[in-house]
Design a protein around this motif. Sequence first.
Motif: not given
Lengths: 212, 105
Positions: B43-44, B47-48, B50-51, B94-95, B97-98, B101-102, B105
């Motif tokens: 998961r981490s 997220l990385s 995506r960023l 970008v939206l 990617l944001w 997965d609300p 974290r």
Amino acid sequence: MSVTDPQPPAPDAARTDAAREALHDRIAADSLTTRRDYLRIVATVSGGLAVGGVAVASGILQRHGDPDGLPAIKKIADRIEPGESLAFRYPGDEDRAIAVRMDDGTLAGYSAVCTHLACAVLWRRDRGSEGELYCPCHEGVFDARTGEVTAGPPPRGLPKVILIEQVDGSVWAIGTARSGESLQEGYCRQRGEGSPLCTRLEGGATERSEGA
Amino acid sequence: MTDVNRPVHRRYPQIRATSGYGDPRIRHTGPGPGAGAEQEPERSSKLSARLALALTVVIGQLWGLTVVVDEWMSGNTGTAWWGAGFLVLSFLVVLGLWVIDPKDR
């Protein structure tokens, strides 16, 4: 005794308090921004850039040296001698422009607003083989014959001012051309394809008019 | 002595050595052996990623905005509008990617 009860003061209470405060400062200094927060920030910046792009395409920026309507015909000098330059305003009173007469007699007119950061562009006769248009702010250099960038950071050439010279030597500004646009294209866009000078301007920096 | 770095058994004297996951007071294990290691590496890393993707797209948008300004200033309004469309599409990426997965974290 609960763990939340206050601890009895220790003999070295002052030193302990200082250490506790230092620990608190260290914890408080840790960033609480998560990667998801960064993602939100990046998305906000991205949205701002998108809005900015649409605003630019919509025309929020003023093109330097580009008139809103049909530019007026304006006499700018009785005569410009070889090697001399003349600063004037065209097409509007706020639009700085410069006319240059090169040593071989070529007459050229440009917007005097640098396309980099809008500093004033100067004629430097002593630079280069036949003089250069020079922006002292960031060492931008423009070719005096074409207005194209020859050195420095400007992203595009200078917008042009279309000049004609009468037989008596007087110099008149009759139109403008945008960066990368030829004099003919600029004149024909402003005055229309049917204008008598539209076809005669092709290939020349200036026009020497025989008539009034 | 009330040193802030005193051992756990002195900081929390009610937690015995035998306390553990069975102790109802312990909701999180806290620092211990292996502390700081990633507990959900997949998961981490997603997220990385995506960023990183979002940052790359924004860098592309910065370049695109310079192109749009340059084209507009040169009088190429049509090209400027294509560039603006590129910027909007990039923003939608970008939206996505944001909001993909609300709850992450």
